[in-house]
Enzyme design. Structure first.
Site, PDB file in Angstrom:
ATOM      1  N   ALA A   1       0.768  -1.244   0.000  1.00 30.38           N
ATOM      2  CA  ALA A   1       0.000   0.000   0.000  1.00 30.38           C
ATOM      3  C   ALA A   1       0.802   1.298   0.000  1.00 30.38           C
ATOM      4  O   ALA A   1       0.392   2.279  -0.623  1.00 30.38           O
ATOM      5  CB  ALA A   1      -0.950   0.014   1.194  1.00 30.38           C
TER       6      ALA A   1
ATOM      7  N   PRO B   1       3.221   4.410  -0.747  1.00 27.95           N
ATOM      8  CA  PRO B   1       3.012   5.527   0.183  1.00 27.95           C
ATOM      9  C   PRO B   1       1.561   5.948   0.395  1.00 27.95           C
ATOM     10  O   PRO B   1       1.295   6.815   1.217  1.00 27.95           O
ATOM     11  CB  PRO B   1       3.798   6.665  -0.459  1.00 27.95           C
ATOM     12  CG  PRO B   1       3.748   6.373  -1.913  1.00 27.95           C
ATOM     13  CD  PRO B   1       3.765   4.878  -2.039  1.00 27.95           C
TER      14      PRO B   1
ATOM     15  N   ASN C   1      -1.238   6.784  -2.065  1.00 29.03           N
ATOM     16  CA  ASN C   1      -2.121   7.487  -3.004  1.00 29.03           C
ATOM     17  C   ASN C   1      -3.210   6.572  -3.548  1.00 29.03           C
ATOM     18  O   ASN C   1      -4.369   6.974  -3.682  1.00 29.03           O
ATOM     19  CB  ASN C   1      -1.314   8.079  -4.167  1.00 29.03           C
ATOM     20  CG  ASN C   1      -0.659   9.395  -3.804  1.00 29.03           C
ATOM     21  OD1 ASN C   1      -1.061  10.054  -2.852  1.00 29.03           O
ATOM     22  ND2 ASN C   1       0.344   9.787  -4.560  1.00 29.03           N
ATOM     23  N   LYS C   2      -2.839   5.338  -3.882  1.00 27.50           N
ATOM     24  CA  LYS C   2      -3.832   4.395  -4.411  1.00 27.50           C
ATOM     25  C   LYS C   2      -4.849   4.008  -3.336  1.00 27.50           C
ATOM     26  O   LYS C   2      -6.025   3.823  -3.623  1.00 27.50           O
ATOM     27  CB  LYS C   2      -3.144   3.164  -4.999  1.00 27.50           C
ATOM     28  CG  LYS C   2      -2.268   3.467  -6.220  1.00 27.50           C
ATOM     29  CD  LYS C   2      -1.648   2.203  -6.778  1.00 27.50           C
ATOM     30  CE  LYS C   2      -0.703   2.504  -7.924  1.00 27.50           C
ATOM     31  NZ  LYS C   2       0.535   3.180  -7.463  1.00 27.50           N
TER      32      LYS C   2
ATOM     33  N   ASP D   1       1.834  -3.063   4.356  1.00 26.51           N
ATOM     34  CA  ASP D   1       3.156  -2.728   3.832  1.00 26.51           C
ATOM     35  C   ASP D   1       4.191  -3.176   4.849  1.00 26.51           C
ATOM     36  O   ASP D   1       3.984  -3.062   6.063  1.00 26.51           O
ATOM     37  CB  ASP D   1       3.301  -1.232   3.561  1.00 26.51           C
ATOM     38  CG  ASP D   1       4.407  -0.966   2.547  1.00 26.51           C
ATOM     39  OD1 ASP D   1       4.085  -0.854   1.339  1.00 26.51           O
ATOM     40  OD2 ASP D   1       5.587  -0.885   2.945  1.00 26.51           O
TER      41      ASP D   1
ATOM     42  N   ARG E   1       7.454   3.845   5.769  1.00 26.50           N
ATOM     43  CA  ARG E   1       6.554   4.181   4.658  1.00 26.50           C
ATOM     44  C   ARG E   1       5.096   4.132   5.122  1.00 26.50           C
ATOM     45  O   ARG E   1       4.268   4.933   4.696  1.00 26.50           O
ATOM     46  CB  ARG E   1       6.770   3.208   3.490  1.00 26.50           C
ATOM     47  CG  ARG E   1       8.003   3.524   2.656  1.00 26.50           C
ATOM     48  CD  ARG E   1       8.419   2.339   1.804  1.00 26.50           C
ATOM     49  NE  ARG E   1       7.381   1.870   0.909  1.00 26.50           N
ATOM     50  CZ  ARG E   1       7.172   2.348  -0.319  1.00 26.50           C
ATOM     51  NH1 ARG E   1       7.914   3.345  -0.765  1.00 26.50           N
ATOM     52  NH2 ARG E   1       6.235   1.848  -1.081  1.00 26.50           N
TER      53      ARG E   1
ATOM     54  N   ASP F   1      -0.056  -3.665  -6.255  1.00 23.41           N
ATOM     55  CA  ASP F   1       0.954  -2.888  -6.957  1.00 23.41           C
ATOM     56  C   ASP F   1       2.299  -3.174  -6.280  1.00 23.41           C
ATOM     57  O   ASP F   1       2.822  -2.359  -5.519  1.00 23.41           O
ATOM     58  CB  ASP F   1       0.614  -1.395  -6.873  1.00 23.41           C
ATOM     59  CG  ASP F   1       1.528  -0.539  -7.743  1.00 23.41           C
ATOM     60  OD1 ASP F   1       1.364  -0.565  -8.965  1.00 23.41           O
ATOM     61  OD2 ASP F   1       2.420   0.137  -7.186  1.00 23.41           O
TER      62      ASP F   1
ATOM     63  N   CYS G   1       4.860   0.106 -12.242  1.00 22.28           N
ATOM     64  CA  CYS G   1       5.375   1.264 -12.980  1.00 22.28           C
ATOM     65  C   CYS G   1       6.624   0.819 -13.731  1.00 22.28           C
ATOM     66  O   CYS G   1       7.683   1.438 -13.659  1.00 22.28           O
ATOM     67  CB  CYS G   1       5.654   2.449 -12.052  1.00 22.28           C
ATOM     68  SG  CYS G   1       6.695   2.069 -10.635  1.00 22.28           S
TER      69      CYS G   1
END
Length: 497
Positions: A232, A234, A236-237, A255, A260, A302, A357
């Protein structure tokens, strides 16, 4: 000051050829990887100009700074978003600011240019239009798109309506548009800075790249649902998921990095998120059969990746570095596949969105293809038919993003959906998703079919799977049950007699 110290350390290692820049940044485990990556890349790009400024002002002699740290500080002071440190470091740099600015101004006059970018050699400069727009996601937990647009118009910005093509995203300073794909995304010129803006500080807007907004938007969990964000930080998602869920339901966010996660907690607090349950835990060690997660139906995954899609001017890895990069990609792909397989084990899971990414197929299509082969109960959902860049063949249901075709960072998104259970499962309410096709495909064929309603697709899946033998068994079952009941009645009657 931690940001500048870490950036200086990475620059020094890169100049000594101790590793590729991207690898050094991601191995640093810094709390805000994207911020560090951008600072290191831009400082490295302007390195010759920064060297000239530092030497002309004798900055090292007067401040006792080491060269890598001096470069980073001078870059952010003169060309970046301003120094993000305080105390004696900032006071020292501000003392020399006017002399540093004067040298930079003389360099521009000498070369007859007005922009910092124009000081760079032509081979190093970004081509026209290559700079990415500034994307701003409206946080619907605190405000509306209409209210933000009105506020910005009163603040001196010019609203040009909704974009309809990629060229509309090339904007002048103070101009902005609404994105053509994502309804809660506003687009500004590249250098627009909102870090000190009221809307940002109040959590009404989130600074988030367009591609990074795709996973939560495409997963689209309904209000009241139970959702997992597996990797999860930082955050934003996660904040985007909470907005889609309207803060109703449960959002489990995991996480492994405690720092973080602490940063994420602050971000979510500012964004007004209240439905979250944060855990400093490895997602791979979360028990899918735990009663706590029995109602989880949606997962956003992610995981850690190479970050190769993040905009950076150059990747000057040597052949030795390339070997290390390939080994690292193989290791990352193995980890990503384990995460995907683990996510699909949650018993009530309906949909999982997987994103990176990265531009490497090893982390994207190859991971998804391997996962589908190992999990035949899941299939891909075709996404955003109007999106300009698709996944590599044959996984064209997935999305890719790039600076050239979508004006975003490089990105990859796949949406996996569970097959219905032999037609006996209760029909699920259709998830309304603007611009998203919801028909799913069998991973074994990866062929496109015409869009169908959920009822039609559920029926066709049952028909496709049911063999003649299975049909015969199904037909004979009621008869067998009747015969058994008759035998039982006869035995009872005999006993009574």
């Amino acid at each position: 000051m931690a940001l500048y110290m870490k950036a200086a350390e990475i620059l020094e290692k890169a100049e000594r050829k101790q590793g590729a820049l991207k690898t050094l940044v991601y191995d640093s485990k810094f709390a805000n990887i994207k911020q560090l990556f951008a600072l290191v890349c831009e400082t490295q790009k302007f390195s010759p100009i920064l060297m000239e400024i530092i030497e002309s002002t004798k900055l090292l002699k007067q401040t006792k700074l080491r060269l890598p740290l001096a470069k980073v500080l001078v870059y952010d002071l003169l060309m970046g978003q301003g120094l993000k440190c305080g105390g004696s470091w900032k006071a020292m740099m501000m003392k020399h600011r006017s002399r540093l600015q004067a040298v930079l101004a003389r360099m521009k006059v000498k070369q007859k240019v007005s922009n910092n970018e124009d000081l760079l050699p032509a081979s190093v400069q970004r081509p026209a239009g290559a700079q990415l727009p500034r994307y701003v996601r409206v946080n619907t937990l605190k405000t509306t798109v209409e209210d933000v647009v009105d506020y910005l118009k009163r603040d001196g910005f010019a609203y040009l309506g909704q974009a309809s093509r990629l060229e509309d995203l090339t904007l002048k300073v103070k101009d902005f548009v609404k994105d053509m794909h994502l309804p809660e995304l506003l687009v500004f010129s590249p250098k627009t800075d909102f870090h000190e803006h009221f809307l940002y500080k109040a959590g009404h807007i989130i600074l988030q790249d367009k591609a990074s907004c795709l996973p939560a938007y495409l997963l689209n969990p309904p209000p009241g649902s139970h959702v997992i964000d597996g990797c999860a930080a930082p955050g934003n998602k996660s904040s985007h998921l909470a907005a889609v869920m309207e803060n109703k339901g449960k959002l489990f966010a995991f996480d492994l990095d405690a720092k973080r996660l602490a940063t994420m907690s602050t971000l979510l607090l500012r964004a007004g998120v209240t439905c979250q349950q944060l855990a400093n835990q490895d997602f791979l060690k979360v028990d899918p059969d735990s009663p706590q997660y029995k109602d989880v139906e949606y997962i956003l995954l992610d995981p850690s990746c190479s970050g190769s899609g993040m905009v950076c001017l150059r990747d000057d890895a040597s052949s030795a570095d390339q070997e290390k990069i390939q080994a690292r990609l193989a290791s990352l792909a193995s980890f990503q596949l384990r995460c995907l397989n683990h996510g699909l084990r949650f018993p009530r899971l309906k949909r999982l969105v997987y994103s990176t990414c990265s531009v490497h197929s090893q982390e994207n299509e190859e991971v998804v293809a391997a996962c589908l082969e190992q999990n035949p109960g899941f299939r891909l959902v075709p996404l955003l038919s109007q999106w300009p860049e698709r996944g590599l063949e044959p996984l064209t249901q997935c999305l890719r993003a790039s600076t050239a075709k979508t004006r975003t960072h490089g990105f990859f998104v796949a949406l996996l959906e569970k097959h219905s259970e032999n037609g006996n499962k209760k029909q699920e309410p259709e998830v309304q998703m603007s611009g998203v096709e919801v028909t799913a495909l069998s991973p074994s064929t990866c062929e496109k079919r015409p869009a169908a309603s959920e009822e039609e697709s559920d029926a066709s899946e049952t028909e496709d799977r049911q063999t003649p033998a299975a049909a015969g068994q199904a037909d004979s079952t009621p008869g067998k049950k009747k015969r058994k009941r008759k035998k039982k009645k006869k035995k009872k009657a005999a006993t009574v007699e």
